[in-house]
Design a protein around this motif. Structure first.
Motif, mmCIF file in Angstrom:
data_model
loop_
_atom_site.group_PDB
_atom_site.id
_atom_site.type_symbol
_atom_site.label_atom_id
_atom_site.label_comp_id
_atom_site.label_asym_id
_atom_site.label_seq_id
_atom_site.Cartn_x
_atom_site.Cartn_y
_atom_site.Cartn_z
ATOM 1 N N GLN A 176 0.876 -1.177 0.000
ATOM 2 C CA GLN A 176 0.000 0.000 0.000
ATOM 3 C C GLN A 176 0.914 1.229 0.000
ATOM 4 N N LYS A 177 1.322 1.651 -1.153
ATOM 5 C CA LYS A 177 2.481 2.515 -1.305
ATOM 6 C C LYS A 177 2.286 3.969 -0.893
ATOM 7 N N ASP A 178 1.094 4.332 -0.438
ATOM 8 C CA ASP A 178 0.853 5.717 -0.047
ATOM 9 C C ASP A 178 0.882 5.918 1.463
ATOM 10 N N VAL A 179 1.396 4.947 2.226
ATOM 11 C CA VAL A 179 1.480 5.086 3.689
ATOM 12 C C VAL A 179 2.828 4.600 4.197
ATOM 13 N N PHE A 180 3.205 5.123 5.372
ATOM 14 C CA PHE A 180 4.388 4.636 6.068
ATOM 15 C C PHE A 180 4.100 4.636 7.562
ATOM 16 N N ILE A 181 4.951 3.949 8.331
ATOM 17 C CA ILE A 181 4.785 3.890 9.783
ATOM 18 C C ILE A 181 6.058 4.347 10.472
ATOM 19 N N SER A 182 5.887 4.781 11.722
ATOM 20 C CA SER A 182 7.021 5.159 12.563
ATOM 21 C C SER A 182 6.861 4.496 13.921
ATOM 22 N N SER A 183 7.978 4.266 14.599
ATOM 23 C CA SER A 183 7.926 3.744 15.969
ATOM 24 C C SER A 183 8.845 4.573 16.842
ATOM 25 N N SER A 184 8.494 4.664 18.127
ATOM 26 C CA SER A 184 9.166 5.623 19.007
ATOM 27 C C SER A 184 9.439 5.047 20.378
ATOM 28 N N TRP A 185 10.346 5.720 21.073
ATOM 29 C CA TRP A 185 10.612 5.389 22.463
ATOM 30 C C TRP A 185 9.419 5.730 23.356
ATOM 31 N N ASP A 186 8.402 6.429 22.842
ATOM 32 C CA ASP A 186 7.210 6.705 23.643
ATOM 33 C C ASP A 186 6.255 5.512 23.694
ATOM 34 N N GLY A 187 6.648 4.382 23.061
ATOM 35 C CA GLY A 187 5.850 3.160 23.115
ATOM 36 C C GLY A 187 4.804 3.029 22.030
ATOM 37 N N THR A 188 4.736 3.994 21.105
ATOM 38 C CA THR A 188 3.691 3.969 20.096
ATOM 39 C C THR A 188 4.233 3.710 18.692
ATOM 40 N N ILE A 189 3.308 3.247 17.838
ATOM 41 C CA ILE A 189 3.522 3.141 16.396
ATOM 42 C C ILE A 189 2.475 4.033 15.736
ATOM 43 N N LYS A 190 2.890 4.828 14.765
ATOM 44 C CA LYS A 190 1.955 5.719 14.085
ATOM 45 C C LYS A 190 1.944 5.426 12.587
ATOM 46 N N LEU A 191 0.742 5.473 12.033
ATOM 47 C CA LEU A 191 0.523 5.280 10.599
ATOM 48 C C LEU A 191 0.322 6.644 9.956
ATOM 49 N N TRP A 192 1.033 6.885 8.842
ATOM 50 C CA TRP A 192 1.044 8.207 8.210
ATOM 51 C C TRP A 192 0.775 8.100 6.713
#
Length: 354
Positions: free
Chosen positions: A127-143
């Motif tokens: 699904q080439k129009d999205v990416f994800i990030s992960s952080s030391w705050d414990g979360t994963i975000k979809l963008w």
């Protein structure tokens, strides 16, 4: 008698320790490197863009094309799957930035939602129009690069999320690893993750419930990767120095996953040999049983899921680095080349003798 391996092509960026390297999915000679001053502890960062090709005497070489300065250290990057000149970076100040390498100086977009360091980014190759990030705050975000805010937030772990990756087989499936010693798999199609309206943004209300939780280690898991040929095979590695290969076929995918999350996963194989923590693992995009790893023991190693003639899984050791090796990346076009980068401020591209 086997010939000795050729010396690697090397790019040295003094003063900026490397955290991650990635080959472009569009150009077979283009790489990008995320780096930080003072080993990422304090100070600014740089995004380096490099080209791999013939150097003096016809030998393979690396050249620095350009770089971008950032106010805080960079820990990871991911190339866009839709635009050949764009990539996103993850920063120690909790921000994400989208760059166009045809433009100078400033990013074309920036996001600031994570409350602590962003340690990984991954662009979906399905699904080439999205990416994800992960952080030391414990979360994963979809963008989405076209949106001002994240689409969804997963409260994935109770501690630092070192890496999160889309499955290369299922566009809505994400795996993550953490300080808590677990690998988790999430299905974004689960009802609890689906926004309830066209303009709904869940980043202020994190969501829970992994479809599968693997208690992978009693210590921190620093990296994972999906196998590119076997859909439910995941490699994980971290502080315990052992690379483990997990069969996750017991995972439930679909709406029922949120109601009956599973715990388990079968460890198929273990690769033992690194002397210190393993910082990065990556399956080959060309061979199902081939895996590369990067470690604090200053080596990059290549493993096979099949035992070798001497009874081990180790195929090759690359050891010219003089500091922690933080990243490794297989060439997407030429299966013979692997890139490694480390705190010695050097990017190496080499052809292992396999």
């Amino acid at each position: 008698m086997n010939r000795p391996p050729a010396p690697p092509a090397v790019l040295h960026t003094p003063g900026f320790a490397h955290y991650s390297a990635a080959w472009s999915p569009f150009h077979n000679t283009r790489l990008a490197v995320a780096s930080s001053a003072n080993y990422g502890l304090v100070g600014n960062g740089r995004l380096h863009l490099a080209s791999f090709g013939a150097g003096p005497g016809g030998m393979p070489g690396l050249s620095l094309d350009k770089f971008y300065e950032t106010q805080d250290g960079l820990y990871d990057l991911a190339w866009s799957e839709t635009h050949e000149n764009q990539l996103v970076t993850a920063s120690g100040d909790g921000s994400l930035r989208l760059w166009d390498i045809m433009l100078n100086d400033l990013p074309i977009r920036a996001w600031q939602e994570h409350t602590r360091e962003v340690f990984s980014v991954d662009w979906s190759n399905i699904q080439k129009d999205v990416f994800i990030s992960s952080s030391w705050d414990g979360t994963i975000k979809l963008w989405s690069p076209d949106r001002l805010h994240s689409i969804t937030t997963l409260q994935a772990h109770t501690a630092c999320v070192y890496q999160a990756l889309f499955s290369p087989h299922q566009p809505d499936v994400v795996a993550s690893c953490s300080t808590d010693g677990t690998v988790k798999i999430f299905d974004l199609r689960s009802p609890s993750y689906v926004p309830s309206g066209p303009n709904v943004n869940n980043f202020t209300k994190p969501l829970l419930a992994a479809a599968l939780t693997i208690p992978a280690s009693g210590t921190e898991i620093l990296s994972l990767d999906w196998n590119k040929y076997r859909p439910w095979l995941i490699a994980s590695a971290g502080v315990d120095k052992v690379i483990k290969v997990w069969d996750c076929r017991m995972v439930k995918i679909g709406p029922e996953a949120a109601q009956t999350p599973a715990v388990g996963g079968i460890c198929e194989t273990q690769f033992v040999g690194h002397e210190y923590a393993v910082r990065k693992v990556q399956w080959s995009p060309h061979r199902a049983g081939l895996l590369a790893s990067a470690s604090y023991d200053m080596t990059c190693r290549i493993w096979t899921t099949n035992q070798t003639l001497n009874g081990t899984h180790l195929l090759y050791i690359h050891d010219p680095h003089t500091e922690f090796v933080m990243g490794c990346s297989w060439s997407l076009y030429d299966e013979g080349f692997l890139a490694s980068c480390g705190w010695d401020c050097k990017l190496n591209v080499f052809r292992p003798m396999l």
